[in-house]
Write a protein that holds these residues in place. Structure first.
Motif, mmCIF file in Angstrom:
data_model
loop_
_atom_site.group_PDB
_atom_site.id
_atom_site.type_symbol
_atom_site.label_atom_id
_atom_site.label_comp_id
_atom_site.label_asym_id
_atom_site.label_seq_id
_atom_site.Cartn_x
_atom_site.Cartn_y
_atom_site.Cartn_z
ATOM 1 N N TYR A 1 -13.050 -3.873 -2.001
ATOM 2 C CA TYR A 1 -12.788 -2.467 -2.319
ATOM 3 C C TYR A 1 -12.177 -1.775 -1.113
ATOM 4 O O TYR A 1 -12.351 -2.208 0.037
ATOM 5 C CB TYR A 1 -14.078 -1.734 -2.735
ATOM 6 N N CYS A 2 -11.433 -0.724 -1.368
ATOM 7 C CA CYS A 2 -10.928 0.135 -0.306
ATOM 8 C C CYS A 2 -10.814 1.541 -0.873
ATOM 9 O O CYS A 2 -10.135 1.758 -1.886
ATOM 10 C CB CYS A 2 -9.570 -0.335 0.207
ATOM 11 N N LEU A 3 -11.494 2.480 -0.250
ATOM 12 C CA LEU A 3 -11.506 3.870 -0.699
ATOM 13 C C LEU A 3 -10.660 4.686 0.262
ATOM 14 O O LEU A 3 -10.984 4.801 1.453
ATOM 15 C CB LEU A 3 -12.939 4.418 -0.729
ATOM 16 N N MET A 4 -9.585 5.251 -0.226
ATOM 17 C CA MET A 4 -8.705 6.097 0.570
ATOM 18 C C MET A 4 -9.019 7.555 0.241
ATOM 19 O O MET A 4 -9.866 7.845 -0.603
ATOM 20 C CB MET A 4 -7.259 5.753 0.266
ATOM 21 N N SER A 5 -8.344 8.474 0.880
ATOM 22 C CA SER A 5 -8.702 9.878 0.676
ATOM 23 C C SER A 5 -8.443 10.350 -0.750
ATOM 24 O O SER A 5 -9.226 11.115 -1.310
ATOM 25 C CB SER A 5 -7.937 10.780 1.654
ATOM 26 N N ASN A 6 -7.345 9.893 -1.355
ATOM 27 C CA ASN A 6 -7.008 10.389 -2.695
ATOM 28 C C ASN A 6 -6.901 9.298 -3.753
ATOM 29 O O ASN A 6 -6.433 9.543 -4.862
ATOM 30 C CB ASN A 6 -5.698 11.199 -2.652
ATOM 31 N N HIS B 1 -7.281 -4.603 1.572
ATOM 32 C CA HIS B 1 -7.878 -4.305 2.878
ATOM 33 C C HIS B 1 -6.881 -3.731 3.878
ATOM 34 O O HIS B 1 -7.284 -3.050 4.821
ATOM 35 C CB HIS B 1 -8.523 -5.574 3.445
ATOM 36 N N ARG B 2 -5.594 -3.973 3.681
ATOM 37 C CA ARG B 2 -4.582 -3.453 4.610
ATOM 38 C C ARG B 2 -4.139 -2.029 4.265
ATOM 39 O O ARG B 2 -3.354 -1.416 5.006
ATOM 40 C CB ARG B 2 -3.358 -4.370 4.634
ATOM 41 N N ASN B 3 -4.642 -1.468 3.183
ATOM 42 C CA ASN B 3 -4.217 -0.133 2.760
ATOM 43 C C ASN B 3 -4.265 0.937 3.853
ATOM 44 O O ASN B 3 -3.347 1.732 3.977
ATOM 45 C CB ASN B 3 -5.037 0.313 1.549
ATOM 46 N N PRO B 4 -5.332 1.001 4.659
ATOM 47 C CA PRO B 4 -5.406 2.079 5.656
ATOM 48 C C PRO B 4 -4.307 2.049 6.725
ATOM 49 O O PRO B 4 -4.072 3.058 7.391
ATOM 50 C CB PRO B 4 -6.788 1.869 6.296
ATOM 51 N N ILE B 5 -3.639 0.908 6.909
ATOM 52 C CA ILE B 5 -2.563 0.860 7.915
ATOM 53 C C ILE B 5 -1.187 0.697 7.278
ATOM 54 O O ILE B 5 -0.175 0.818 7.976
ATOM 55 C CB ILE B 5 -2.786 -0.263 8.953
ATOM 56 N N ASP C 1 -7.055 0.118 14.124
ATOM 57 C CA ASP C 1 -7.778 -1.137 13.957
ATOM 58 C C ASP C 1 -8.478 -1.107 12.601
ATOM 59 O O ASP C 1 -9.363 -0.279 12.362
ATOM 60 C CB ASP C 1 -8.799 -1.296 15.088
ATOM 61 N N LEU C 2 -8.101 -2.016 11.694
ATOM 62 C CA LEU C 2 -8.706 -2.041 10.356
ATOM 63 C C LEU C 2 -10.222 -2.188 10.401
ATOM 64 O O LEU C 2 -10.920 -1.713 9.512
ATOM 65 C CB LEU C 2 -8.119 -3.198 9.540
ATOM 66 N N ALA C 3 -10.732 -2.854 11.417
ATOM 67 C CA ALA C 3 -12.180 -3.054 11.531
ATOM 68 C C ALA C 3 -12.913 -1.734 11.731
ATOM 69 O O ALA C 3 -14.126 -1.656 11.519
ATOM 70 C CB ALA C 3 -12.490 -4.004 12.681
ATOM 71 N N LYS C 4 -12.180 -0.701 12.148
ATOM 72 C CA LYS C 4 -12.797 0.607 12.393
ATOM 73 C C LYS C 4 -12.784 1.503 11.163
ATOM 74 O O LYS C 4 -13.317 2.620 11.191
ATOM 75 C CB LYS C 4 -12.081 1.325 13.543
ATOM 76 N N TYR C 5 -12.162 1.036 10.076
ATOM 77 C CA TYR C 5 -12.149 1.845 8.863
ATOM 78 C C TYR C 5 -13.395 1.503 8.047
ATOM 79 O O TYR C 5 -13.522 0.380 7.534
ATOM 80 C CB TYR C 5 -10.890 1.596 8.023
#
Length: 310
Positions: free
Chosen positions: A38-43, A105-109, A118-122
């Motif tokens: 899963y990956c939860l982004m702001s919107n 998992h790469r969505n935040p970057i 750093d993806l590990a920090k999300y």
């Protein structure tokens, strides 16, 4: 996946993220869905889930509906939260599942303005748990993904796999204005009822992922399991038969397996309002959790019901 209406924010702070994760935990427990990533982004959010019980619609109705209620309670607002129904893509379990795990998992970057370096920090994706940086949620399934890599050092190797970047095929798949409904090899597409799903719409794909059941189908199957007349399931009965288990179980499975409104279920079972159905199904879930023998019987009834669509 789903997105907020007009791309509005759906996760405002940690309370909202935690509320969504709690909703995922409930969906896993109630509907036996397997959550791979899963990956939860702001919107918006992305989920990689598997539904062995062919109940995708019911799973997503719970996730979107219950989270909307929790969001509105926290925000002290009301009304719809998401742009509409979820977007579903059927994914071939194998190399495509592994690639999609990386994409999610790469969505935040993978943005014009990355959310982290750093993806590990999300903290609001399953990636930190995949690389051993945090404790995984109890309901998160990682072993299948690790097994596909075939490496002994699973944390290190999965991290290296994700940091290599998205596969060109996956990037191209998601770059299209109208995303296809099936992500798989040609052989997989042809195996699904010939080539019916090769260029299928999302509506057709979702139809393949959930059972062709109606309230009547469930009631008929439960009546046969309990060796009782259908009227004993559908009618309000007083006297010795009051509180008949089969009637309550039928309501429970109608709620668990179907995308039926409580008001429609109440009308079918001769009840005054949907709240009565909700109360009865809550009783069944509680008994299921407390009574292993009863839980086993529910499992047997589920198998009995599903034979109608095989």
């Amino acid at each position: 996946m789903n997105r907020g209406r007009a791309r509005q924010t759906i996760f405002h702070d940690s309370q909202y993220f935690q509320a969504f994760l709690a909703t995922l935990a409930e969906a896993h427990a109630r509907f036996d869905c397997i959550i791979h990533a899963y990956c939860l982004m702001s919107n918006h959010y992305h989920l990689l889930i598997e539904t062995p019980k062919a109940n995708l619609g019911r799973v997503m109705r719970h996730i979107n509906g219950v989270y909307t209620q929790r969001h509105n309670k926290l925000k002290r607002t009301d009304g719809p939260l998401f742009r509409g129904r979820y977007k579903a893509i059927l994914v071939e379990k194998g190399a495509y599942l592994l690639q999609l795990s990386r994409y999610i998992h790469r969505n935040p970057i993978e943005m014009a303005n990355p959310m982290v370096e750093d993806l590990a920090k999300y903290p609001w994706s399953s990636y930190p748990a995949y690389i051993g940086e945090t404790e995984p949620q109890d309901w998160l399934t990682r072993d299948f993904t690790y097994d596909m890599l075939g490496h002994r050092y699973k944390y290190k190797q999965y991290k290296a796999y994700v940091l290599r970047g998205n596969d060109a095929e996956i990037a191209d798949f998601y770059s299209k204005v109208k995303t296809a409904a099936v992500l798989s090899s040609d052989d997989f597409k042809h195996a699904l009822k010939g080539s019916v799903l090769a260029n299928a719409s999302e509506k057709v794909v979702v139809k393949q992922l959930q059972p062709e059941l109606t309230i009547s189908d469930v009631v008929n199957a439960v009546a046969r399991f309990y060796h009782c007349p259908i009227s004993q399931i559908t009618s309000v009965i007083k006297g010795p038969s009051k509180g008949f288990e089969g009637r309550k179980v039928a309501m429970y499975f109608c709620q668990e397996l179907l995308d039926a409104r409580l008001a429609d279920m109440a009308l079918f079972f001769g009840l005054g309002h949907g709240g009565s159905v909700s109360f009865i199904t809550h009783q069944i879930r509680k008994r299921r959790n407390d009574d292993k023998q009863f839980a086993k019987r529910l499992s047997d009834i589920f198998e009995h019901i599903m034979k109608q669509v095989t």
